[in-house]
Scaffold this active site. Structure first.
Site, mmCIF file in Angstrom:
data_model
loop_
_atom_site.group_PDB
_atom_site.id
_atom_site.type_symbol
_atom_site.label_atom_id
_atom_site.label_comp_id
_atom_site.label_asym_id
_atom_site.label_seq_id
_atom_site.Cartn_x
_atom_site.Cartn_y
_atom_site.Cartn_z
ATOM 1 N N TRP A 1 127.419 68.889 61.394
ATOM 2 C CA TRP A 1 127.261 67.667 60.599
ATOM 3 C C TRP A 1 125.978 67.707 59.801
ATOM 4 C CZ3 TRP A 1 131.612 65.709 59.727
ATOM 5 C CH2 TRP A 1 132.624 65.787 60.700
ATOM 6 N N ASP B 1 121.910 60.159 60.592
ATOM 7 C CA ASP B 1 123.342 60.005 60.816
ATOM 8 C C ASP B 1 123.521 59.760 62.308
ATOM 9 O OD1 ASP B 1 126.055 60.235 61.244
ATOM 10 O OD2 ASP B 1 126.221 62.291 60.478
ATOM 11 N N LYS C 1 134.046 56.174 65.892
ATOM 12 C CA LYS C 1 133.778 56.741 67.208
ATOM 13 C C LYS C 1 133.391 55.637 68.198
ATOM 14 C CE LYS C 1 132.401 60.973 64.885
ATOM 15 N NZ LYS C 1 133.491 61.879 65.255
#
Lengths: 367, 367
Positions: free
Chosen positions: A108, A177, A201
Site C-alpha cells: 500500500w 493511510d 475494513k
C-alpha cells in the site's frame, strides 16, 4: 453457525470488504424499503433533503466523537477509497519548493508513493524491502530531507501484516493511510496534518473514504485542480460538493454508533489486542507448525499472516476452514500463505473458533 | 398510496438520487443479510470472491447489452460520480498541442468546463448564457477550433430542463455527460470517444459513474497521473484496480435487469416520451397558468421545469403536492420554480397523478 433469527452465518476473515455486525445488517435491512415512514428508501432521496442531511450530520458527529477528533480537524467523506487519496494528498500538498517523504512499508505504501510522483518531488524516507517488508522503521531510521511538507506513512499494511507499534517521531507533519487500522487505536492528531482511510475494513461498506484534515492547512493547499480533487472545496461544501455516496455514509453512521455502543475507541483497541493475541499465541505455541514472518514488535492487530510447513497444507487448511464456516483465510495472492483479518466487527467468538480450528488442524496434520 | 405489501409509498420526483422500482428495492432487502445462502451480506464479501465477481460481470454484460454498446467500446465503473469524470476526461485526453471544446449549456456543462481548465487548453464552443440556457445549439452554431481533441456536451441539463434533440454533427469526437439521460434514448456510439454518467438518476443509487470508452483511444491517453484517475489503468484492471463500490454495482445490475425486463432501451425511450408529453401537454393546455421557459425543440424528457404565475403559488403547489404524496417538486435552488424529474423508474401512474393534481390545483387557484 445459525444466528438467533435462523440465519446461516459464517465467520468472515476477509481483508476487505469485511465482516459487519449482524445487528447493523438487520437494522439496515429493516429500514431499507421505507425509511422512517417516508414512503421511500433512503437511497432514493435527495441528498439535500432532511432525512439524508440528518444521516450525514450524525455520521460526521459520530466520526469526530468516536475517533476523538480534536476541534482543529474536520472530517470529510470522499469517494474513491484510500486509493483516490493516494492522488489527492500530493495534488493538494505538493508545490515547487517542497517535497514529501514516504515510508515504503509494503504494497500500500508503494502504491501511495507511486501515485504521488506525477505531482511533485517525493522520496523514500525508509525502504522496508531490505527486510522483505516484515517490519516498520524506528523513528531514527526515517530520513527526512529539507523542505519536506509531510511524511506519509501506512499505519498498518494489510498484505504484510505489519503495523507501526509507535507513531514515528519526526520533525515534519505526518499524513497516514489508516484504512486497515481505523478506529482500532488512538491517533495522536497533533502530529498529523491529514489522516485517511477507506471504510470497507473497519467502518462500513466499500465506496467511501473518511478523511480527517487539519483545518489550518486548508488555506495553503493547491487550488489548480478539478474541484472534486480539492480538499478546500470538499471542506467548503461539507463533503456535499456533488452527490455523496448516500448508502455508504448511512452505514458508516450505523457502524460508528455500534462501536460507540460497544465502548468506543478504548474498547475497540482492547478487543483488537485481545483478539490478535489469541491468534499470535496460537501461532507461537505451535512448535513452529504455524509461523508468522513478521517482526514481533510490528505485528498487526488487524491482519494476522502466517504460514504452515508446506503449501499443500495451507491449501488444505483453507479448504477445511471453509467447511467449518471460517472463511477467506487465504493470504494475498502476492505473498501466499494464510491471513486472518480481524477488524472491529469480527467477534471474539470468531477468533476463538479459528484458534480451536488451528489446534485441531495441527493435531490432525502433524508430520 | 399503499403498495401490495402494505408499504406506504410516495411518488418521488427528486432530481437525484431518485426513485427506484419497488420490486428492485424489495429484492435487495430480501437478499441483504444473507446473500444467496452464503452466510454473509454481499457488502461483507471480498470483491475478488466468486459472488461479487459474478455480480460485477453481470452488471458489465447488462450495461453493454441494454445500452447497445458496440464491441469497440468498454464499460468502466468508477467512483466519484460524473463530477470526477469532469476531471478524468481532460486529465486523460488533453496534451500540449491539442485542445477541447465545451458546449456551455447550463450548470453542469459549466462545471465540466471549469474542471478541465487546469489540465490543458479548453474553449467554449457555444455559450447558452445568451439565451439564459433555455436551448441547446444547432450543429452549425458550434464553433470547433483546429486541433480539437473532443467536443464535450451535456446531453441533458437537469437544472435548465433542456436536452439535445439531435446529437451534434461535428468533425471531432464527442464526449458526453449523460447522467440524467442514461438509458432513456439510443446513443450513436460511432460519434463518441467516451460517454459518462452518474448512476443515481436513471440507473441506481449514488456512488458510481458508468463510463463507456472507445477501446482504440486508450493507448493514446496520458499516463502521467495517479492510477485511479487513468482510464488505461481502470481498463486494464477491469474497474477493479481498487475496491469497487460493491453495493452500487450490485444495484446497478438489478436496475439494468429491471429495464431489460421492461423492454430495454426502446421501451425506456418510449416511456420517457410518453411521460414527458403528458406533463408538457398539461403545461401547454393550462392557458399559461403553468409555463415552461424551455425552447420547445429542446425540452428535456427527464426534468420538466415549469413556473406558476407567482412564487407564492409555487410554494403552495409544493406544499399541497407533498400532502398528496407527490414529493420533491421544488425546482433547483439556483433557478427556482418547479421541476418534475421523471427518470426511467418513475411509473407513468406517478406522472398521471401529477397531471391530475396540476389540473385540480389550477382550478382551485385560478385568479
Amino acid at each position: 453457525m445459525i444466528d438467533s433469527d435462523d440465519n446461516h452465518r459464517v465467520f468472515n476473515f476477509s481483508a476487505g470488504p469485511s465482516t459487519l455486525p449482524l445487528s447493523v445488517l438487520k437494522e439496515t435491512r429493516d429500514e431499507f424499503v421505507d425509511y422512517k415512514g417516508s414512503g421511500m428508501s433512503l437511497i432514493e432521496m435527495s441528498h439535500r433533503g432532511a432525512h439524508f442531511m440528518a444521516v450525514h450530520e450524525e455520521a460526521k458527529a459520530l466520526a469526530k466523537r468516536v475517533f476523538r477528533c480534536p476541534d482543529d480537524f474536520e472530517v470529510l467523506f470522499v469517494q474513491g477509497g484510500a486509493t483516490l487519496q493516494f492522488a489527492m494528498v500530493p495534488i493538494n500538498f505538493l508545490k515547487s519548493g517542497n517535497r514529501a517523504g514516504y515510508v515504503i512499508s509494503g504494497s500500500w505504501a508503494k502504491g501511495a508513493f507511486s501515485d504521488a510522483k506525477p505531482y511533485g518531488e517525493v522520496y523514500s524516507a525508509f525502504d522496508g524491502a531490505n527486510d522483505n517488508f516484515t517490519r516498520m522503521p524506528l523513528s531514527e531510521e526515517i530520513q527526512i530531507k529539507p523542505d519536506t511538507r509531510y511524511l506519509h506513512i501506512t499505519s498498518n499494511e494489510t498484505i504484510g501484516g505489519i503495523r507501526f507499534p509507535k507513531w514515528p517521531d519526526v520533525d515534519v507533519p505526518l499524513i497516514a493511510d489508516m484504512s486497515s487500522e481505523y478506529m482500532s487505536r488512538p491517533v495522536p492528531f497533533e502530529r498529523f496534518d491529514l489522516i485517511y482511510g477507506g471504510v470497507q475494513k473497519n467502518l462500513g461498506p466499500a465506496g467511501l473514504a473518511v478523511v480527517f484534515i487539519r483545518k489550518s492547512v486548508i488555506a495553503g493547499l493547491n487550488t489548480d485542480a478539478a474541484r472534486y480533487l480539492r480538499y478546500d472545496i470538499q471542506y467548503d461544501k461539507d463533503s456535499m460538493f456533488n452527490t455523496p455516496p448516500v448508502f455508504a455514509i448511512y452505514l458508516l453512521g450505523k457502524m460508528l454508533k455500534w462501536m460507540e455502543g460497544e465502548g468506543g475507541l478504548d474498547a475497540m483497541e482492547q478487543a483488537a489486542e485481545e483478539k490478535s493475541s489469541l491468534l499470535y499465541d496460537a501461532i507461537d505455541q505451535s512448535d513452529n507448525y504455524y509461523n508468522c514472518p513478521v517482526d514481533v514488535s510490528c505485528r498487526s492487530r488487524m491482519n494476522i499472516v502466517f504460514r504452515l510447513p508446506r503449501e499443500e497444507l495451507e491449501t488444505e487448511f483453507v479448504k477445511q476452514a471453509t467447511a467449518s464456516d471460517l472463511l477467506n483465510l487465504k493470504g494475498h495472492r502476492s505473498v501466499g500463505g494464510l491471513r486472518a483479518s480481524i477488524y472491529n466487527a469480527m467477534p471474539i467468538e470468531g477468533v476463538r473458533a479459528l484458534v480451536e480450528f488451528m489446534k485441531n488442524f495441527r493435531e490432525r496434520h502433524l508430520e
